[in-house]
Design an enzyme around this catalytic site. Sequence first.
Site, PDB file in Angstrom:
ATOM      1  CB  ILE A   5      -0.973   0.087   1.104  1.00  0.00           C
ATOM      2  CG1 ILE A   5      -2.167   0.980   0.966  1.00  0.00           C
ATOM      3  CG2 ILE A   5      -0.347   0.480   2.326  1.00  0.00           C
ATOM      4  CD1 ILE A   5      -3.251   0.767   1.858  1.00  0.00           C
ATOM      5  CG  ASP A  28       1.421   2.284  12.406  1.00  0.00           C
ATOM      6  OD1 ASP A  28       0.929   2.222  13.675  1.00  0.00           O
ATOM      7  OD2 ASP A  28       1.156   3.021  11.858  1.00  0.00           O
ATOM      8  CB  SER A 111      -8.838  -5.340  12.575  1.00  0.00           C
ATOM      9  OG  SER A 111      -8.922  -4.224  13.458  1.00  0.00           O
ATOM     10  CB  VAL A 114      -0.793  -6.756  15.158  1.00  0.00           C
ATOM     11  CG1 VAL A 114      -0.780  -6.571  16.677  1.00  0.00           C
ATOM     12  CG2 VAL A 114       0.588  -6.790  14.677  1.00  0.00           C
TER      13      VAL A 114
HETATM   14  N1  APR Z   1       0.761  -2.841   2.330  1.00  0.00           N
HETATM   15  C1  APR Z   1      -0.321  -3.256   2.534  1.00  0.00           C
HETATM   16  N2  APR Z   1      -0.905  -4.293   3.363  1.00  0.00           N
HETATM   17  C2  APR Z   1      -0.119  -4.393   4.506  1.00  0.00           C
HETATM   18  C3  APR Z   1       1.413  -3.935   4.522  1.00  0.00           C
HETATM   19  C4  APR Z   1       1.563  -3.184   3.465  1.00  0.00           C
HETATM   20  N3  APR Z   1       2.999  -2.519   3.224  1.00  0.00           N
HETATM   21  N4  APR Z   1       2.111  -4.594   5.465  1.00  0.00           N
HETATM   22  C5  APR Z   1       1.010  -5.257   6.057  1.00  0.00           C
HETATM   23  N5  APR Z   1       0.075  -5.334   5.590  1.00  0.00           N
HETATM   24  C6  APR Z   1      -1.098  -6.324   6.097  1.00  0.00           C
HETATM   25  C7  APR Z   1      -1.066  -7.032   6.793  1.00  0.00           C
HETATM   26  O1  APR Z   1      -0.307  -8.388   6.026  1.00  0.00           O
HETATM   27  C8  APR Z   1      -2.497  -7.606   7.147  1.00  0.00           C
HETATM   28  O2  APR Z   1      -3.163  -8.266   6.107  1.00  0.00           O
HETATM   29  O3  APR Z   1      -2.192  -5.067   6.702  1.00  0.00           O
HETATM   30  C9  APR Z   1      -3.159  -6.010   7.402  1.00  0.00           C
HETATM   31  C10 APR Z   1      -3.382  -5.382   8.616  1.00  0.00           C
HETATM   32  O4  APR Z   1      -2.120  -6.235   9.543  1.00  0.00           O
HETATM   33  P1  APR Z   1      -1.578  -5.123  10.685  1.00  0.00           P
HETATM   34  O5  APR Z   1      -0.602  -4.138   9.890  1.00  0.00           O
HETATM   35  O6  APR Z   1      -0.970  -6.091  11.749  1.00  0.00           O
HETATM   36  O7  APR Z   1      -2.684  -4.247  11.273  1.00  0.00           O
HETATM   37  P2  APR Z   1      -3.687  -4.505  12.422  1.00  0.00           P
HETATM   38  O8  APR Z   1      -4.244  -6.107  12.288  1.00  0.00           O
HETATM   39  O9  APR Z   1      -4.814  -3.379  12.342  1.00  0.00           O
HETATM   40  O10 APR Z   1      -3.191  -4.352  13.680  1.00  0.00           O
HETATM   41  C11 APR Z   1      -2.860  -2.732  14.051  1.00  0.00           C
HETATM   42  O11 APR Z   1      -0.340  -3.406  14.513  1.00  0.00           O
HETATM   43  O12 APR Z   1       1.209  -2.514  13.506  1.00  0.00           O
HETATM   44  C12 APR Z   1       0.584  -2.416  14.465  1.00  0.00           C
HETATM   45  O13 APR Z   1       0.819  -0.174  15.077  1.00  0.00           O
HETATM   46  C13 APR Z   1      -0.042  -1.140  14.566  1.00  0.00           C
HETATM   47  O14 APR Z   1      -0.710  -1.722  16.972  1.00  0.00           O
HETATM   48  C14 APR Z   1      -1.344  -1.474  15.501  1.00  0.00           C
HETATM   49  C15 APR Z   1      -1.518  -2.966  15.140  1.00  0.00           C
END
Ligand code: APR
Length: 162
Positions: A5, A28, A111, A114
């Site tokens: 993304i 993030d 979501s 993590v």
């Molecule tokens: N581009 C698109 N999607 C991505 C990318 C990227 N570069 N990197 C990771 N993802 C995907 C993951 O594979 C997953 O499918 O984003 C989706 C959401 O996963 P997370 O990033 O772990 O987000 P989330 O589950 O909402 O958890 C949020 O994780 O990183 C920490 O600071 C953040 O505490 C918060 C928590």
Amino acid sequence: MKGDITTEQVDVVVNAANTSLLGGGGVDGAIHRAAGPGLLEACRLLGGCATGQAKTTAGFDLPARWIVHTVGPVWSGGDRGEAELLASCYRESLARADEVGAATVAFPAISTGVYGYPVEAAARVAVTTVRAAVTTVEVVRFVCFDGSTRIAYERVLDEPLP
Ligand code: APR
């Protein structure tokens, strides 16, 4: 679509953040790395963000002009209002995109990393909420980082409309 993304050429990239808005891992972390240190400075001024809410910053070194930071629910079994909070993330993110006149928005699978939300259920909330949204945004991309997430979105998108 499958992709990273942070490279999307859209008006708004949505970040799956946490309530501090001070960065983390997953998407993030990727967004903060790609956007550069200016993003963290801007986020420090926002005073955090509640789950289900969304706040806007500039895109800094991203191709995208803006980043909308939203905080998804942590999955805890499904009977703690997680679906409504996740739907709110998509609605509020589109509302922030409307405020800046964005025509194109890219969402990650909020979501589902993590925070442990089951991918297909999360994809269904994402697709249903975005389809039902009243917004001036013209194009929404669901950017999936891995194949299994993309398959889940394709399955939900191919379902007959209710
Ligand atoms: N581009 C698109 N999607 C991505 C990318 C990227 N570069 N990197 C990771 N993802 C995907 C993951 O594979 C997953 O499918 O984003 C989706 C959401 O996963 P997370 O990033 O772990 O987000 P989330 O589950 O909402 O958890 C949020 O994780 O990183 C920490 O600071 C953040 O505490 C918060 C928590």
